[in-house]
Design an enzyme around this catalytic site. Structure first.
Site, PDB file in Angstrom:
ATOM      1  N   ASP A  27       0.819  -1.214   0.000  1.00  0.00           N
ATOM      2  CA  ASP A  27       0.000   0.000   0.000  1.00  0.00           C
ATOM      3  C   ASP A  27       0.856   1.269   0.000  1.00  0.00           C
ATOM      4  O   ASP A  27       0.662   2.166   0.821  1.00  0.00           O
ATOM      5  CB  ASP A  27      -0.933   0.020   1.216  1.00  0.00           C
ATOM      6  CG  ASP A  27      -1.664  -1.295   1.402  1.00  0.00           C
ATOM      7  OD1 ASP A  27      -2.252  -1.770   0.422  1.00  0.00           O
ATOM      8  OD2 ASP A  27      -1.636  -1.848   2.514  1.00  0.00           O
ATOM      9  N   GLU A 192     -11.206   0.408  -2.633  1.00  0.00           N
ATOM     10  CA  GLU A 192     -10.558   0.700  -1.348  1.00  0.00           C
ATOM     11  C   GLU A 192      -9.368   1.614  -1.612  1.00  0.00           C
ATOM     12  O   GLU A 192      -9.153   2.082  -2.727  1.00  0.00           O
ATOM     13  CB  GLU A 192     -10.098  -0.610  -0.695  1.00  0.00           C
ATOM     14  CG  GLU A 192      -9.175  -1.436  -1.585  1.00  0.00           C
ATOM     15  CD  GLU A 192      -8.837  -2.797  -0.994  1.00  0.00           C
ATOM     16  OE1 GLU A 192      -8.932  -2.958   0.241  1.00  0.00           O
ATOM     17  OE2 GLU A 192      -8.481  -3.707  -1.764  1.00  0.00           O
TER      18      GLU A 192
END
Length: 526
Positions: A27, A192
């Site tokens: 991420d 997301e």
């Protein structure tokens, strides 16, 4: 030690190859401040957390700091796998660096500093609540501030939505209710990891959808931060070998070029970092190469960004001779650490790990032991060797080297009935959901043997990586029979670890000294 290129993305001919970081920096998000790029990534239950990496050319990255020393909840004194620090966003605002991150069981937090290479302020809880993840701050031109984020179905019961709430201009607390901003259930399932930008009067949200391995990158845009939002898929795997491509961040150069950094899930290696060129067409970003209808594919080789600075090629570190008085930044503990876990000064030139049982259980397992010291895998094929001195071990104590993951295996010297014994252990999931370890005795060590070398080897095979384990006693290298293969765990790749523990509820004061870990690449062209 002399730097070895374990993974070298800079091809030194004006081009680079992906991934730019062959290591588990899940991420990733990045910003440019002046002529320097700053990157951070998820750290989950591992501490220190929120790594800070820097680069001048977007290709050659160095690990330079961490933003948090520990996770300020007592339960994280025991490893909380798959919990902790998720999907951060780094921003620069009013002469301060900010990182916002979600902890799925606690809420959304913020840390800030004026010096990203120094000490960061203590974390601030911006909004408490379960299931709030993947948070990104945004300060608008009118002085108002917001956080846009995702939702974790495992905690809140639903996914595929993005949420928004207003926060105080100083970025420290929510000042309004959280509510749904975007519904991706029908067209962008599992959306997301939003990152928010403003350009040409549009608010843009860049977010992955479709799932980690089979998914794609989506761009949302609106003239109003609260929507409604148009949507467009701007990057997908296509005909390439780069699955995902998943969550990341957009950065620019001094000349206005833009680049998108994102991760690719590589299983046991974790989530490694790629970079794609970005152009704009009709106020939509187009990422990668071979674009069709405004949607590109990941590139494997590309011209380097023109940042105005050319850095010397570099590689993430993996070897350590333990010559410094503090731990090298490559190391992270499995859970919140204490000073009593180790010393680098009691026996200078060695890492001393004390044989402890922080879990307090009668039959401890490494999975539940925060005093396991780990590092990421930083190249696909390698040999990692650890030199262990065992003079300080006492009854029921052991020390060794582990390949940690969703299941794990280790080699250790354990004192059994007064004899130092070479053991192999493998971990597995028990029927009750706990992690168990099955130990096998390999051999007893001669009394004069006080030094053992353990080696893990990841070789390239015809059908994928091949993992082997060795033990060296004197001049003899002994292959350890095993069909173990490293694996990831939820969102974390396999890691090499060092440990010393005791099979008793309380410590009796023993220790092990590690002389070095040496990691060499077994791949050509790095």
């Amino acid at each position: 030690m002399k730097m070895e290129y374990l993974w070298k993305p800079d091809l030194e001919d004006g081009t680079f190859k992906n991934p730019i970081i062959f290591a588990d920096y899940s991420d990733p998000d990045a910003i440019r401040v002046g002529d320097t790029y700053y990157m951070t990534a998820s750290s989950f239950n591992y501490v220190p957390g929120l790594p800070i990496l820097t680069s001048k050319d977007l290709v050659n990255w160095k690990l330079v700091n961490y933003a948090i020393d520990k996770i300020d909840y007592e339960k994280y004194d025991t490893p909380q796998h798959s919990k902790g620090v998720w999907a951060p966003a780094i921003r620069y605002h009013n002469d301060c660096f900010y990182i916002y991150y979600g902890m799925p069981d606690e809420g959304i937090f913020m840390v800030k500093t004026k010096d990203p290479l120094g000490k960061w302020d203590d974390p601030v809880l911006v909004l408490e609540g379960k299931g709030l993840i993947d948070s990104c701050p945004f300060w608008d031109d009118d002085g108002k501030a917001y956080v846009i984020h995702g939702y974790a179905k495992s905690r809140i019961g639903f996914k595929s939505y993005l949420g928004i709430f207003p926060m105080s201009p100083d970025g420290t607390k929510a000042i309004g209710e959280d509510h749904i901003l975007y519904n991706g259930v029908e067209t962008q399932p599992t959306i997301e990891g939003p990152k928010v930008y403003k350009r040409n009067g549009y608010y843009y949200i860049l977010a992955p959808a479709g799932g980690v391995k089979p998914g794609w990158q989506t761009a949302l845009r609106s003239k109003n931060i609260y929507g409604p939002y148009e949507e467009k898929i701007v990057l997908k795997q296509g005909s390439t070998i780069v699955n995902g491509p998943h969550q990341g961040g957009l950065v620019d150069t001094v000349n206005g070029d833009e680049w998108f950094l994102h991760f690719q899930d590589r299983g046991l290696y974790g989530r490694i970092v790629h970079m794609q060129p970005v152009i704009w067409e009709n106020d939509w970003p187009v990422m990668g190469e071979n674009a069709k209808d405004g949607c590109g594919e990941p590139c494997l080789v590309c011209k380097k960004p023109n940042t105005g600075i050319s850095e010397e090629p570099c590689s993430l570190e993996a070897s350590d001779d333990f010559e410094d008085a503090k731990l090298n930044l490559m190391w992270q503990w499995l859970g919140n650490a204490r000073d009593s876990f180790y010393s680098l000064t009691e026996n200078p030139g060695f890492l001393r790990l004390y044989a402890l049982n922080p879990s307090g259980k009668k039959e401890p397992v490494l999975w539940e032991s925060s005093n396991v010291l780990t590092q990421k895998l930083v190249c696909p094929f390698f040999k990692a060797s650890v030199c262990l001195h065992t003079e300080g071990l006492s009854e029921k104590e052991q020390a060794g080297m582990v390949m940690m993951g969703g299941h794990y295996a280790y080699l250790a010297v354990r004192v059994i009935d007064g004899a130092k014994t070479l053991v192999y252990a493998e971990a597995y999931d028990a029927e009750d959901g706990s992690m168990k370890e099955k130990m096998s005795v390999l051999s007893k060590l001669a009394e004069k043997v006080e030094k053992v070398i353990f080696s893990f080897v990841m070789e390239e095979g015809k059908e994928g990586p091949v993992f082997k384990m060795f033990c060296t006693l004197g001049d003899e290298e002994i292959a350890v029979p095993t069909d173990f293969m490293p694996s990831d765990h939820t969102w974390v790749g396999a890691k090499i670890g060092l440990f010393a523990n005791i099979f008793a509820e309380n410590s009796i004061g023993g220790h092990a000294d590690f002389e070095y870990i040496h990691v060499t690449s077994l791949a050509t062209g790095n």
